[in-house]
Design a protein around this motif. Sequence first.
Motif, PDB file in Angstrom:
ATOM      1  N   LEU A  44      10.218 -10.140 -31.346  1.00 13.12           N
ATOM      2  CA  LEU A  44      10.249  -9.429 -32.836  1.00 13.12           C
ATOM      3  C   LEU A  44       9.122  -8.465 -32.781  1.00 13.12           C
ATOM      4  O   LEU A  44       9.097  -7.172 -33.080  1.00 13.12           O
ATOM      5  CB  LEU A  44      10.384 -10.149 -33.984  1.00 13.12           C
ATOM      6  CG  LEU A  44      12.008 -10.869 -34.134  1.00 13.12           C
ATOM      7  CD1 LEU A  44      11.884 -11.794 -35.378  1.00 13.12           C
ATOM      8  CD2 LEU A  44      12.912  -9.713 -34.166  1.00 13.12           C
ATOM      9  N   ASP A  45       8.104  -8.835 -32.369  1.00 11.87           N
ATOM     10  CA  ASP A  45       6.621  -8.204 -32.261  1.00 11.87           C
ATOM     11  C   ASP A  45       6.903  -6.957 -31.327  1.00 11.87           C
ATOM     12  O   ASP A  45       6.434  -5.693 -31.638  1.00 11.87           O
ATOM     13  CB  ASP A  45       5.573  -9.098 -31.885  1.00 11.87           C
ATOM     14  CG  ASP A  45       5.017  -9.882 -32.987  1.00 11.87           C
ATOM     15  OD1 ASP A  45       5.131  -9.681 -34.199  1.00 11.87           O
ATOM     16  OD2 ASP A  45       4.233 -10.934 -32.788  1.00 11.87           O
ATOM     17  N   GLU A  46       7.264  -7.451 -30.205  1.00 16.88           N
ATOM     18  CA  GLU A  46       7.553  -6.313 -29.009  1.00 16.88           C
ATOM     19  C   GLU A  46       8.606  -5.395 -29.457  1.00 16.88           C
ATOM     20  O   GLU A  46       8.449  -4.156 -29.273  1.00 16.88           O
ATOM     21  CB  GLU A  46       8.028  -7.012 -27.852  1.00 16.88           C
ATOM     22  CG  GLU A  46       8.424  -6.085 -26.530  1.00 16.88           C
ATOM     23  CD  GLU A  46       9.252  -7.044 -25.510  1.00 16.88           C
ATOM     24  OE1 GLU A  46       9.906  -6.480 -24.690  1.00 16.88           O
ATOM     25  OE2 GLU A  46       8.602  -8.053 -25.201  1.00 16.88           O
ATOM     26  N   TYR A  47       9.540  -5.698 -30.103  1.00 11.12           N
ATOM     27  CA  TYR A  47      10.449  -4.586 -30.888  1.00 11.12           C
ATOM     28  C   TYR A  47      10.262  -3.755 -32.123  1.00 11.12           C
ATOM     29  O   TYR A  47      10.627  -3.008 -32.514  1.00 11.12           O
ATOM     30  CB  TYR A  47      11.684  -5.289 -31.105  1.00 11.12           C
ATOM     31  CG  TYR A  47      12.541  -6.150 -29.948  1.00 11.12           C
ATOM     32  CD1 TYR A  47      12.140  -5.777 -28.556  1.00 11.12           C
ATOM     33  CD2 TYR A  47      13.502  -7.201 -30.353  1.00 11.12           C
ATOM     34  CE1 TYR A  47      12.909  -6.700 -27.487  1.00 11.12           C
ATOM     35  CE2 TYR A  47      14.034  -7.998 -29.110  1.00 11.12           C
ATOM     36  CZ  TYR A  47      13.704  -7.640 -27.875  1.00 11.12           C
ATOM     37  OH  TYR A  47      14.417  -8.095 -26.809  1.00 11.12           O
ATOM     38  N   GLN A  48       8.982  -4.354 -32.680  1.00  6.96           N
ATOM     39  CA  GLN A  48       8.277  -3.860 -33.817  1.00  6.96           C
ATOM     40  C   GLN A  48       9.205  -3.950 -35.121  1.00  6.96           C
ATOM     41  O   GLN A  48       9.399  -3.112 -35.764  1.00  6.96           O
ATOM     42  CB  GLN A  48       8.079  -2.119 -33.619  1.00  6.96           C
ATOM     43  CG  GLN A  48       6.732  -2.116 -32.526  1.00  6.96           C
ATOM     44  CD  GLN A  48       6.649  -0.569 -32.363  1.00  6.96           C
ATOM     45  OE1 GLN A  48       7.242   0.196 -32.701  1.00  6.96           O
ATOM     46  NE2 GLN A  48       5.340  -0.237 -31.653  1.00  6.96           N
ATOM     47  N   ILE A  49       9.786  -5.270 -34.979  1.00  7.87           N
ATOM     48  CA  ILE A  49      10.498  -5.451 -36.400  1.00  7.87           C
ATOM     49  C   ILE A  49       9.960  -6.639 -36.946  1.00  7.87           C
ATOM     50  O   ILE A  49       9.395  -7.569 -36.553  1.00  7.87           O
ATOM     51  CB  ILE A  49      11.894  -6.090 -35.614  1.00  7.87           C
ATOM     52  CG1 ILE A  49      12.727  -5.289 -34.910  1.00  7.87           C
ATOM     53  CG2 ILE A  49      12.796  -6.876 -37.040  1.00  7.87           C
ATOM     54  CD1 ILE A  49      13.969  -5.755 -34.120  1.00  7.87           C
ATOM     55  N   PRO A  50       9.577  -6.309 -38.287  1.00  6.85           N
ATOM     56  CA  PRO A  50       8.912  -7.271 -39.091  1.00  6.85           C
ATOM     57  C   PRO A  50       9.662  -8.198 -39.364  1.00  6.85           C
ATOM     58  O   PRO A  50      10.722  -8.338 -39.552  1.00  6.85           O
ATOM     59  CB  PRO A  50       8.541  -6.418 -40.475  1.00  6.85           C
ATOM     60  CG  PRO A  50       9.640  -5.397 -40.505  1.00  6.85           C
ATOM     61  CD  PRO A  50       9.877  -4.890 -39.259  1.00  6.85           C
ATOM     62  N   TYR A  51       8.789  -9.562 -39.659  1.00  9.87           N
ATOM     63  CA  TYR A  51       9.420 -10.871 -40.077  1.00  9.87           C
ATOM     64  C   TYR A  51       8.565 -11.749 -40.682  1.00  9.87           C
ATOM     65  O   TYR A  51       7.570 -11.274 -40.775  1.00  9.87           O
ATOM     66  CB  TYR A  51      10.152 -11.560 -38.625  1.00  9.87           C
ATOM     67  CG  TYR A  51       8.901 -11.717 -37.615  1.00  9.87           C
ATOM     68  CD1 TYR A  51       7.978 -12.952 -38.055  1.00  9.87           C
ATOM     69  CD2 TYR A  51       8.225 -10.810 -36.854  1.00  9.87           C
ATOM     70  CE1 TYR A  51       6.975 -13.118 -36.993  1.00  9.87           C
ATOM     71  CE2 TYR A  51       7.003 -11.027 -35.944  1.00  9.87           C
ATOM     72  CZ  TYR A  51       6.476 -12.344 -36.192  1.00  9.87           C
ATOM     73  OH  TYR A  51       5.366 -12.476 -35.318  1.00  9.87           O
ATOM     74  N   THR A  52       9.109 -12.930 -41.281  1.00  9.41           N
ATOM     75  CA  THR A  52       8.562 -13.861 -42.077  1.00  9.41           C
ATOM     76  C   THR A  52       8.676 -15.161 -41.328  1.00  9.41           C
ATOM     77  O   THR A  52       9.932 -15.189 -40.788  1.00  9.41           O
ATOM     78  CB  THR A  52       8.613 -13.822 -43.626  1.00  9.41           C
ATOM     79  OG1 THR A  52      10.062 -13.864 -43.797  1.00  9.41           O
ATOM     80  CG2 THR A  52       7.966 -12.623 -43.901  1.00  9.41           C
ATOM     81  N   VAL A  60      13.055 -18.293 -38.646  1.00 13.06           N
ATOM     82  CA  VAL A  60      12.387 -16.657 -38.815  1.00 13.06           C
ATOM     83  C   VAL A  60      13.536 -15.868 -39.495  1.00 13.06           C
ATOM     84  O   VAL A  60      14.697 -16.006 -39.158  1.00 13.06           O
ATOM     85  CB  VAL A  60      12.019 -16.622 -37.392  1.00 13.06           C
ATOM     86  CG1 VAL A  60      11.440 -15.006 -37.289  1.00 13.06           C
ATOM     87  CG2 VAL A  60      11.164 -17.355 -36.751  1.00 13.06           C
ATOM     88  N   LEU A  61      12.834 -15.151 -40.156  1.00 11.10           N
ATOM     89  CA  LEU A  61      13.786 -13.854 -40.891  1.00 11.10           C
ATOM     90  C   LEU A  61      13.142 -12.666 -40.545  1.00 11.10           C
ATOM     91  O   LEU A  61      11.921 -12.207 -40.893  1.00 11.10           O
ATOM     92  CB  LEU A  61      13.673 -14.088 -42.366  1.00 11.10           C
ATOM     93  CG  LEU A  61      14.553 -12.983 -43.144  1.00 11.10           C
ATOM     94  CD1 LEU A  61      16.008 -13.421 -43.142  1.00 11.10           C
ATOM     95  CD2 LEU A  61      14.151 -12.863 -44.796  1.00 11.10           C
ATOM     96  N   GLY A  62      13.944 -11.789 -39.633  1.00 15.28           N
ATOM     97  CA  GLY A  62      13.433 -10.435 -39.220  1.00 15.28           C
ATOM     98  C   GLY A  62      14.206  -9.604 -40.280  1.00 15.28           C
ATOM     99  O   GLY A  62      15.293  -9.897 -40.627  1.00 15.28           O
ATOM    100  N   VAL A  63      13.542  -8.553 -40.577  1.00 14.82           N
ATOM    101  CA  VAL A  63      13.942  -7.545 -41.342  1.00 14.82           C
ATOM    102  C   VAL A  63      14.056  -5.992 -40.743  1.00 14.82           C
ATOM    103  O   VAL A  63      13.044  -5.741 -40.469  1.00 14.82           O
ATOM    104  CB  VAL A  63      13.387  -7.414 -42.768  1.00 14.82           C
ATOM    105  CG1 VAL A  63      14.208  -6.509 -43.651  1.00 14.82           C
ATOM    106  CG2 VAL A  63      13.333  -9.012 -43.418  1.00 14.82           C
ATOM    107  N   ILE A  64      15.222  -5.612 -40.675  1.00 15.64           N
ATOM    108  CA  ILE A  64      15.397  -4.180 -40.194  1.00 15.64           C
ATOM    109  C   ILE A  64      15.723  -3.209 -41.337  1.00 15.64           C
ATOM    110  O   ILE A  64      16.883  -3.375 -41.956  1.00 15.64           O
ATOM    111  CB  ILE A  64      16.496  -3.972 -39.074  1.00 15.64           C
ATOM    112  CG1 ILE A  64      16.283  -4.791 -37.882  1.00 15.64           C
ATOM    113  CG2 ILE A  64      16.803  -2.481 -38.434  1.00 15.64           C
ATOM    114  CD1 ILE A  64      17.198  -4.787 -36.646  1.00 15.64           C
TER     115      ILE A  64
END
Length: 415
Positions: A44-52, A60-64
Amino acid sequence: MRLILKGEGEKLAQEIIQLRRLFHQFPEVSGEENETSKKIQQKLDEYQIPYTTGYAATGVLGVIEGSLPGKTVAIRADMDALPITEETDLPFVSKIDGKMHACGHDAHVAMLLGAARLLNNVKGQLHGKVLLVFQPSEEITPIGGAGPMMDDQVFADHTPDVIFAQHVWPDLPVGQIGVRPGPMMGASDRFKVEIEGAGGHASMPHQTVDAIIVANTVISNLQTIVSRNVNPVDSTVLTIGRIEGGYRYNVVADKVTFEGTIRTFKNETKEMVKDRFFSIVRGVTESMGAKATIEYYDGYPATVNDEKWAQRVKDTVQELLGANSTPVVEPCLGGEDFSRFLLKYPGAYFWLGTAMPGVEKQKPLHDPKFMLNEEAIPLGMEVMAQIALDTLYELKAKDNTFHTKPLLKKVANYK
C-alpha cells in the motif's frame, strides 16, 4: 460515463500472481498474521494508498479517496492460513511446517491488492471512496476477525454503504462466478460434550454406568433432530467429528468426549436445533444414570446476500465475463466470518471459479493437496475493482437506478 476495467487485470497478472506465491510460501495462521500484514502495508505504501492498522491486532484498512463526491464501498479479503501440512508439489510450496494456505486466502489478499492498484489508478474519476479491508482470523470460529475489527472501530472514520467479498471456489471453472440472493453460506455452531458415567471391570458391567454406551445412545438420538424435527426443506447438518473415551479392552469407560458442528441457514432453525440438542443430551444422559457437561459455541451466523447487491455482482460479472459467467448455484453450509459484516452493512459475497484444468475431481478447500488455477487471479482482481466502481456509480445515481448498458469509457494509458 462509467469507467470499465475489462482487460486491465491481465496487465498486472504476473506481479499479483508472484505476490500470491509469496504469501503462499509464508502462511500465518489466525492471530499470527504479522508478516502478512507488514507485506500488505509495504504494498500500500508502494501504491501510495493511505491506510490504518491495528484492527483485531493485524488487520489493515486502506482508503482510496475519489476526486469526485459520492458514497463509500468496502471490499474485503481474509488473510489467515490453516494449521495444515501442505502435500502439493508446487514450486512455491509452504516453507512453514504445519501451516498452509489451504483455503485460498493468499490469493484473496493478492487480488485485493491488485484491485487496489486498478482503482487507485482511476481515483481522479472515482465518485466516492473505496475501503480495502484486510481481515485476520477468519478461520478461528467462533471469534473470527470481522467482529473484532468492528469492535476496534475499523469503520469509525469511513463507514461503508455497501460491502463485498469473494472466495476462491474449486467447484467452478475459471471464468465463472457463483452468486445468489439470500443465503450463500451457513451458520456454523460447534459443540463439545463430556459424558461422565462410572467405570469398572468389563466382567461386571452391572456395577458401572458405561459412558461409551451412553455416548452412543446420545449420538444416535441427536441424529433424529435433522430427520424428525427440522422441516425437510430447511437444510441442516449435525455432524460428530471426533469422539474419545475408554482405557483398554477390559475396562468399562467412565468418561467419553465427543465434538461436532451444527450448520443451518435460517436463524429460527438454528435456535430450534440448539434447543433440541441440549434437551436430548441432558435427557438421555440423566435417564441412563450419567452426567453431561456441554460446551456450545454460537459460531458465525449465516452469510446472507442482499438481493440488490447480489444482482449488482451478477450484472457486473456478466458484462465483464459474458452472459454465461454466472451459473445458478446452491448455497453452501460452510461457515464464513464475512457474515458479521453483512449483519451491519448491506452487500454480497460471491465465489470465484478456480478449478484446476484437466482435473476430474478437484481437491476441496482445506485439503492438504488443495491448489487453485492462477488464471483466475487477474479476473478476480478485475471483478472486485469493477464491482466497486459500478456500485459507486449506482449509489450516486439520483434515481438510484442503474442502467445496465450505460456509455462505457475505456481506461487509457494504464501504467
